[in-house]
Design an enzyme around this catalytic site. Structure first.
Site, PDB file in Angstrom:
ATOM      1  N   LYS A  76       9.964  -0.664 -14.350  1.00  0.00           N
ATOM      2  CA  LYS A  76      10.567  -0.747 -15.685  1.00  0.00           C
ATOM      3  C   LYS A  76       9.702  -1.514 -16.681  1.00  0.00           C
ATOM      4  O   LYS A  76       9.955  -1.460 -17.884  1.00  0.00           O
ATOM      5  CB  LYS A  76      11.958  -1.376 -15.593  1.00  0.00           C
ATOM      6  CG  LYS A  76      12.932  -0.597 -14.735  1.00  0.00           C
ATOM      7  CD  LYS A  76      13.189   0.812 -15.264  1.00  0.00           C
ATOM      8  CE  LYS A  76      14.281   1.501 -14.450  1.00  0.00           C
ATOM      9  NZ  LYS A  76      14.561   2.860 -14.941  1.00  0.00           N
ATOM     10  N   SER A 317      16.257   0.920  -3.671  1.00  0.00           N
ATOM     11  CA  SER A 317      15.783   2.188  -4.251  1.00  0.00           C
ATOM     12  C   SER A 317      14.466   2.611  -3.612  1.00  0.00           C
ATOM     13  O   SER A 317      14.253   3.805  -3.331  1.00  0.00           O
ATOM     14  CB  SER A 317      15.624   2.056  -5.774  1.00  0.00           C
ATOM     15  OG  SER A 317      14.801   0.954  -6.097  1.00  0.00           O
TER      16      SER A 317
END
Length: 388
Positions: A76, A317
């Site tokens: 991110k 994830s």
């Protein structure tokens, strides 16, 4: 010793130390050969690491692109820099402004980092269930964190962010709708993979989705240069939004109008909010060749295996993506090459199910080791022992 002998010994020592350094750095010179003017310049160019046969026993090669090498330890960081840089260039963000985003944590941490570096105030809206260490990291970076009720899910934190921006005139990142998100991945993540696999095979690329920026942007770049590459897209088994075939209803700005009917809570933080992001929807038709549902328990188990067997500390994830890659490896033709994305670090998950059975105190085996020598023992129920 004479001066010539001293010089000779010094040169030999330097030569040996240089040789050791080259061996340690895989034949490369130590250092990066450049100086950075700020932390955002270190975003991207993350390494690709091969998975050993301890985890991959199949007759294929599996690699991981380790996005936790970004400065704030997640993919991110790319998104945050992309959106803020784009807003600055368009004049939508000016000195003294406040930047707002709704996030499960990693985007908020990344946005807080870029805001700290650029000098913007930062407000993050985050739903209650996400890990508390993420809130603390954002506050450490100077952000204000607004926690929204669990029942509101992802759409609730998005509504709160929109409400705050409407009232105060603040800048909303719109990570789920902003095309700067996927375009940055098209310009960086995809080309990095193409460079690292230049002249080499790459048959499968495996990724999940949070906003869909990595999948959409990097996927475009990869398919353009390697049209035969198969893209495997993963989503939680408990929240099969894409698998349902039901589209997300949208507001005029592309934000979700409400929660998706196929959504159920899942522990894969950062993946699959309770709506299909517009950034994901904007990907070209048939960009992915296969959609793989990820069982939560398998994602957690694979993340633990990556740490214990490969020394790769990634989150749930990352475990989910690697599980999909290993499932692909089972049926892929012999000699195939598979690349999986590892989006973030396992340190973001200390208060989540990933660490639920990992104790802080010594277990029986550790106590047995501790008491195998007489000094410096700290045994529960007994007085601490220093020198024997």
């Amino acid at each position: 010793p004479s001066v010539p002998k001293l010089i000779s010994c010094t040169m030999l020592a330097f030569s040996l130390s240089s040789s050791v350094a080259l061996n340690l750095f895989g034949g490369k010179k130590p250092g990066r050969g450049t100086l950075y003017s700020d932390i955002t310049q270190t975003i991207g160019n993350t390494p690709v690491v091969k998975i050993s046969d301890k985890l991959n026993p199949y007759p294929v090669d599996v690699y991981a692109k380790c996005e936790f090498f970004n400065p704030l330890a997640s993919v991110k960081d790319r998104l945050a820099l992309a959106i803020i840089q784009d807003a600055e260039e368009r004049g939508a963000l000016k000195p003294g402004d406040t930047v707002v985003e709704a996030t499960s944590g990693n985007t908020g941490i990344a946005v807080a980092m870029v805001c700290a570096q650029r000098g913007y105030d930062c407000v993050i809206c985050m739903a209650e269930p996400f890990s508390v260490e993420r809130r603390r990291l954002m506050r450490m970076l100077g952000a204000k964190v607004i926690v929204t009720p669990k029942a509101g899910k992802g759409t609730g934190m998005v509504r709160k962010a929109e409400e705050l921006c409407a009232k105060h005139g603040w800048f909303l990142c719109h990570q789920f709708e902003n095309e700067a998100n996927w375009k940055f991945h098209e310009a960086t993540t995809g080309p990095e993979i193409l460079t690292d696999f230049s002249g080499k095979k790459l048959d499968y690329w495996v990724t999940g989705y949070g906003t869909g920026g990595t999948f959409n942007g990097a996927g475009r770049a990869l398919k353009k240069e390697r049209p035969d590459l198969k893209i495997i897209l993963a989503e939680p088994e408990d929240a099969g939004l894409l698998a349902s075939g039901i589209p997300t209803e949208r507001l005029a700005d592309g934000a979700p109008a409400g929660s998706h009917p196929a959504f159920k809570p899942h522990p894969i933080q950062g993946w699959t909010p309770d709506f299909i992001p517009k950034v994901l929807d904007d990907a070209p038709d048939q960009l992915n060749d296969e959609l793989v549902p990820i069982p939560a328990a398998s994602a957690i188990a694979t993340a633990k295996a990556l740490a214990a067997k490969e020394g790769l500390l990634t989150g749930i994830s990352g475990g989910g993506t690697m599980w999909a890659a290993l499932e692909t490896a089972k049926t892929a033709p012999e000699g195939s090459v598979i690349l999986a994305m590892l989006p973030d670090t396992g340190e973001r998950y200390l208060s989540t199910p990933l660490f639920a059975d990992i104790e802080a105190d010594m277990n029986e085996e550790e106590l047995e080791i501790a008491t195998s020598t007489p000094s410096f023992q700290l045994v529960p129920g007994k007085e601490p022992v220093l020198a024997a």
